[in-house]
Every structure is written in structure tokens, then in C-alpha cells.
Design a protein around this motif. Structure first.
Motif, PDB file in Angstrom:
ATOM      1  N   GLY A  84      -9.698  -7.736 -45.681  1.00  0.00           N
ATOM      2  CA  GLY A  84      -8.804  -7.009 -44.784  1.00  0.00           C
ATOM      3  C   GLY A  84      -8.981  -5.652 -44.475  1.00  0.00           C
ATOM      4  N   GLN A  85      -8.320  -5.218 -43.238  1.00  0.00           N
ATOM      5  CA  GLN A  85      -8.321  -4.021 -42.959  1.00  0.00           C
ATOM      6  C   GLN A  85      -7.546  -2.997 -44.058  1.00  0.00           C
ATOM      7  OE1 GLN A  85      -7.177  -3.832 -38.701  1.00  0.00           O
ATOM      8  NE2 GLN A  85      -7.432  -5.842 -38.543  1.00  0.00           N
ATOM      9  N   TYR A  86      -6.708  -3.661 -44.600  1.00  0.00           N
ATOM     10  CA  TYR A  86      -5.871  -2.896 -45.630  1.00  0.00           C
ATOM     11  C   TYR A  86      -5.790  -3.762 -46.899  1.00  0.00           C
ATOM     12  CZ  TYR A  86      -3.822   0.326 -42.232  1.00  0.00           C
ATOM     13  OH  TYR A  86      -3.568   1.165 -40.904  1.00  0.00           O
ATOM     14  N   ILE A  87      -5.689  -2.969 -47.987  1.00  0.00           N
ATOM     15  CA  ILE A  87      -5.783  -3.861 -49.347  1.00  0.00           C
ATOM     16  C   ILE A  87      -4.555  -3.277 -49.888  1.00  0.00           C
ATOM     17  CG2 ILE A  87      -7.063  -3.913 -51.567  1.00  0.00           C
ATOM     18  CD1 ILE A  87      -9.556  -3.623 -50.073  1.00  0.00           C
ATOM     19  N   THR A 110       1.913   2.976 -39.177  1.00  0.00           N
ATOM     20  CA  THR A 110       2.550   4.018 -38.179  1.00  0.00           C
ATOM     21  C   THR A 110       2.400   5.492 -38.507  1.00  0.00           C
ATOM     22  OG1 THR A 110       4.551   3.884 -39.673  1.00  0.00           O
ATOM     23  CG2 THR A 110       4.281   2.244 -37.841  1.00  0.00           C
ATOM     24  N   GLU A 111       2.245   5.639 -39.770  1.00  0.00           N
ATOM     25  CA  GLU A 111       2.227   7.452 -40.085  1.00  0.00           C
ATOM     26  C   GLU A 111       0.628   7.716 -40.619  1.00  0.00           C
ATOM     27  OE1 GLU A 111       4.984   8.641 -42.926  1.00  0.00           O
ATOM     28  OE2 GLU A 111       6.569   7.457 -42.171  1.00  0.00           O
ATOM     29  N   ASN A 112      -0.247   6.640 -40.523  1.00  0.00           N
ATOM     30  CA  ASN A 112      -1.714   6.975 -40.590  1.00  0.00           C
ATOM     31  C   ASN A 112      -2.071   7.584 -41.972  1.00  0.00           C
ATOM     32  OD1 ASN A 112      -4.195   6.705 -39.739  1.00  0.00           O
ATOM     33  ND2 ASN A 112      -4.466   8.762 -39.109  1.00  0.00           N
ATOM     34  N   TRP A 113      -1.478   6.921 -42.992  1.00  0.00           N
ATOM     35  CA  TRP A 113      -1.548   7.399 -44.374  1.00  0.00           C
ATOM     36  C   TRP A 113      -2.951   6.648 -44.816  1.00  0.00           C
ATOM     37  CZ3 TRP A 113       0.319  11.583 -46.466  1.00  0.00           C
ATOM     38  CH2 TRP A 113       1.760  11.808 -46.041  1.00  0.00           C
ATOM     39  N   ASP A 114      -3.752   7.094 -45.750  1.00  0.00           N
ATOM     40  CA  ASP A 114      -4.907   6.352 -46.429  1.00  0.00           C
ATOM     41  C   ASP A 114      -4.587   5.637 -47.453  1.00  0.00           C
ATOM     42  OD1 ASP A 114      -6.925   7.231 -44.699  1.00  0.00           O
ATOM     43  OD2 ASP A 114      -6.901   9.237 -45.738  1.00  0.00           O
ATOM     44  N   VAL A 115      -3.392   6.012 -48.259  1.00  0.00           N
ATOM     45  CA  VAL A 115      -2.816   5.196 -49.357  1.00  0.00           C
ATOM     46  C   VAL A 115      -1.294   5.552 -49.439  1.00  0.00           C
ATOM     47  CG1 VAL A 115      -2.771   5.002 -51.950  1.00  0.00           C
ATOM     48  CG2 VAL A 115      -4.860   5.921 -50.689  1.00  0.00           C
ATOM     49  N   TYR A 159      -3.926   0.354 -49.636  1.00  0.00           N
ATOM     50  CA  TYR A 159      -4.652   1.409 -49.143  1.00  0.00           C
ATOM     51  C   TYR A 159      -5.631   1.018 -47.866  1.00  0.00           C
ATOM     52  CZ  TYR A 159      -4.820   1.823 -54.280  1.00  0.00           C
ATOM     53  OH  TYR A 159      -4.743   1.635 -55.680  1.00  0.00           O
ATOM     54  N   LYS A 160      -5.962   2.046 -47.102  1.00  0.00           N
ATOM     55  CA  LYS A 160      -7.076   1.539 -46.125  1.00  0.00           C
ATOM     56  C   LYS A 160      -8.158   0.908 -47.140  1.00  0.00           C
ATOM     57  CE  LYS A 160      -5.612   4.617 -42.385  1.00  0.00           C
ATOM     58  NZ  LYS A 160      -5.954   5.853 -41.664  1.00  0.00           N
ATOM     59  N   ALA A 161      -8.728   0.019 -46.097  1.00  0.00           N
ATOM     60  CA  ALA A 161      -9.831  -0.919 -46.980  1.00  0.00           C
ATOM     61  C   ALA A 161     -11.090   0.018 -47.430  1.00  0.00           C
ATOM     62  CB  ALA A 161     -10.229  -1.980 -45.860  1.00  0.00           C
ATOM     63  N   HIS A 162     -11.731   0.788 -46.531  1.00  0.00           N
ATOM     64  CA  HIS A 162     -12.621   1.786 -46.790  1.00  0.00           C
ATOM     65  C   HIS A 162     -12.207   2.611 -47.891  1.00  0.00           C
ATOM     66  CE1 HIS A 162     -10.641   4.550 -43.916  1.00  0.00           C
ATOM     67  NE2 HIS A 162     -11.292   5.639 -44.773  1.00  0.00           N
ATOM     68  N   VAL A 181      -8.976   8.718 -55.106  1.00  0.00           N
ATOM     69  CA  VAL A 181      -8.780   8.772 -53.825  1.00  0.00           C
ATOM     70  C   VAL A 181      -8.577  10.212 -53.355  1.00  0.00           C
ATOM     71  CG1 VAL A 181      -8.028   6.313 -53.773  1.00  0.00           C
ATOM     72  CG2 VAL A 181      -6.217   8.199 -53.905  1.00  0.00           C
ATOM     73  N   LYS A 182      -7.929  10.969 -53.943  1.00  0.00           N
ATOM     74  CA  LYS A 182      -7.828  12.299 -53.511  1.00  0.00           C
ATOM     75  C   LYS A 182      -9.259  12.958 -53.567  1.00  0.00           C
ATOM     76  CE  LYS A 182      -3.694  13.502 -52.532  1.00  0.00           C
ATOM     77  NZ  LYS A 182      -3.290  14.245 -51.336  1.00  0.00           N
ATOM     78  N   GLN A 183     -10.211  12.714 -54.561  1.00  0.00           N
ATOM     79  CA  GLN A 183     -11.535  13.333 -54.416  1.00  0.00           C
ATOM     80  C   GLN A 183     -12.250  12.955 -53.315  1.00  0.00           C
ATOM     81  OE1 GLN A 183     -13.226  11.653 -58.169  1.00  0.00           O
ATOM     82  NE2 GLN A 183     -12.469  13.684 -59.389  1.00  0.00           N
ATOM     83  N   GLU A 184     -12.002  11.676 -52.529  1.00  0.00           N
ATOM     84  CA  GLU A 184     -12.571  11.438 -51.359  1.00  0.00           C
ATOM     85  C   GLU A 184     -12.136  11.752 -50.265  1.00  0.00           C
ATOM     86  OE1 GLU A 184     -15.183   9.225 -51.180  1.00  0.00           O
ATOM     87  OE2 GLU A 184     -15.196   9.380 -53.547  1.00  0.00           O
TER      88      GLU A 184
END
Length: 313
Positions: A84-87, A110-115, A159-162, A181-184
Motif C-alpha cells: 500500500g501507499q500507506y501502512i 489531507t495534512e500531509n503527515w508522514d506518521v 505511516y507513509k509506506a516509504h 522515524v524522527k531520525q529519518e
């Protein structure tokens, strides 16, 4: 196969009584979404696998481990197989509520959050064995890592998949996913989610995990602050060790000059042995962790073995 918008990853271990209501709840909550469901059985010894095969629909894939590897490894396997595009991730004990997932997915989009992380505002667990240790652990992790998340123990996240597929989950680091994820450089927010009491089965966790959390926290702090510049920590500890050794040596020398017999005094030896022994133990642990990561990533090896993959038709 077309790429679904959402992959839902659920880890299960000896949850035979929860499987049927779990699947019904997920199918009902997500019927309007373009999704796939990935269940990872972490070496169950009961009828969990049979129950999944009996009640799964065409959206469901089951990964069956040949033994129990732990929640982090099971979560990693599910994420590795997600398309999926999101997980979305959640536990399989029916305490997380899948009806929260559409809201969390919409917020991420809608708010473009990664997580988007869940926050259990009315947690249905015992205070002494679950809530109190969790509150203490959350406070320690927040203030030591500077990643200010309210509820590190909530598995319900989107999450966003990547982002999810580049976290690098090893050992038992699922508790520190927000730090990873913050480290990324990922952006992250929290939302209130529902939480239910466990009806069937028993929790696989207790107070014994507190020591594992603290040990993992030491590792996370190292990776967060010193992974690219280890000399900053080892050099500092080395200088402190040398400074301590010099002070003790000067003290012993003064005693010798004053005519006292320092032979046989344990202070000098104890000082050096305890300090150098502690440094050696910590260093060995960190080096071993780096070696494990290098071993798996350099050879593209997995930390788990899948005995069977079942896809419902």
C-alpha cells in the motif's frame, strides 16, 4: 495486482479467540477503503492460524512464522510485504479499534503527515502492571530522546509506506518507532484513539519488559546522538576514565609520600576495574548491535523465516 491505497499490518500470537471478532471488526471498519490486510502469526502454538484461514476474506494475506521471533520482527515482516501507499499497524488483541484507521488515514493524506500516531486517552488496562510502568517509560523516553510523543506504547499508527519500510526494525525496537522515524526526518502528529479492555486471552507483556525497554533506550540514545560521531561518547568516557585514573594515582602518590603503605589497598584497582569494565560492557553491546545490523543489511538478509504464506481467495 494493483497497488492498494492502504496496507493494514496486524501481528498475532496465540490469539485464537480474538481472530474471528478481529477480522469482522477490520472488514466492517474498512469496507469502503482500498486496502489489503496482512496478518503475521508470530509462531502461535494454538489454533490462531487455523482460525485465520477459516475466516479470512480475499483481502487478507497471512504470514506464518516457523517460531516465535517477537513483535518487532513480526511487524517488520508485515511491513516488508505491504504494497500500500500507506501502512497502518495495530495489535491483534482487540484493544485497538480499527474504526480509528480511516480517520487517521484521512489526516495523514489531507495534512500531509508522514506518521499519524494513536494516543490512548482512556486506556483500559490495569494501573499497577500496565499503566504505571507505561507512564514512567513514556516520560523517560520523551525527555531522554527529545521526541515528545504522549503514548509510545500504542501500536495503532498510520505511516507513509516509504517511512515505514525504511525504519530498520531489529531486536525489540518497536517501542521506539517514533524515535526511529524522527531520525529519518519524518513529520509526526498524534490523535486520540479508542482503547478496549482485553476480553479473550492474556497479555504477553508484564513488568519484566521494563528492563528491556531501558536497555533498548540506551541503544536508541546512542543511535540518535552518536551513531555518526561515536568518538564524542567514547572519547568523552575515555577522558573521564583517564581523569579519574590520574586523580586516584595522585591521591595514592600523596599517601605514599606521607609515609603510608598503599600496597594492598583496593581503591586503585577497584576504581580502574569497575570503570573500565563498565565501559567495555557498554561498548561491546553497541558494537555487537552494529555488527548485527551490518550482517543483515549488507547481505539483504531477513531476521525472520516465513514457514507459510496463505492468501485467501
Amino acid at each position: 495486482m494493483p497497488t492498494p491505497e492502504l496496507s493494514v499490518v496486524v501481528t498475532v500470537f496465540n490469539e485464537e479467540e480474538n481472530i474471528c471478532p478481529l477480522l469482522e471488526a477490520i472488514y466492517s471498519a474498512l469496507h469502503h477503503l482500498d486496502y489489503e490486510l496482512i496478518l503475521v502469526d508470530d509462531g502461535s502454538t494454538d489454533q490462531t492460524v487455523a482460525k485465520v484461514k477459516q475466516h479470512a476474506n480475499h483481502r487478507t494475506t497471512l504470514l506464518v512464522f516457523n517460531k516465535n521471533y517477537g513483535q518487532t520482527t513480526a511487524l517488520s515482516a508485515g511491513i516488508d510485504n505491504a504494497k500500500g501507499q500507506y501502512i497502518a499497524t495495530m495489535d491483534g488483541d482487540l484493544q485497538n479499534d480499527p474504526t480509528d484507521i480511516p480517520m487517521m488515514l484521512e489526516k495523514a493524506k489531507t495534512e500531509n503527515w508522514d506518521v499519524v500516531a494513536g494516543r490512548r486517552t482512556n486506556r483500559k488496562d490495569g494501573f499497577v502492571l500496565r499503566k504505571l510502568p507505561s507512564k514512567i517509560a513514556n516520560w523517560v523516553i520523551r525527555h531522554s530522546t527529545r521526541v515528545y510523543l504522549s503514548d509510545y506504547g500504542c501500536s495503532l499508527r498510520v505511516y507513509k509506506a516509504h517511512i515505514a519500510q525504511n525504519m530498520g526494525l531489529y531486536g525489540e525496537l518497536h517501542r521506539f518507532i517514533p524515535v526511529l522515524v524522527k531520525q529519518e526526518g519524518a513529520t509526526m502528529t498524534e490523535v486520540d484513539v479508542k482503547h478496549h479492555p482485553r476480553i479473550h486471552g492474556t497479555s504477553k507483556y508484564g513488568l519484566s519488559r521494563t528492563f528491556k525497554v531501558m536497555a533498548d533506550l540506551i541503544l536508541m540514545l546512542f543511535f540518535q546522538k552518536y551513531f555518526q560521531r561515536p568518538i564524542h561518547i567514547f572519547g568523552t568516557l575515555g577522558l573521564l576514565a583517564i581523569f579519574t585514573g590520574v586523580l586516584i594515582s595522585i591521591y595514592m602518590l600523596v599517601l605514599k609520600i606521607m609515609g603510608e603503605d598503599i600496597w594492598g589497598r583496593p581503591m586503585l584497582m577497584v576504581g580502574f576495574i569497575s570503570l573500565l569494565g563498565g565501559i567495555q560492557l557498554i561498548t561491546t553491546g553497541i558494537v555487537a548491535e552494529i555488527i548485527v545490523r551490518t550482517y543483515f543489511e549488507s547481505q539483504d538478509k531477513k531476521t525472520y523465516s516465513v514457514k507459510e504464506t496463505f492468501k485467501s481467495e
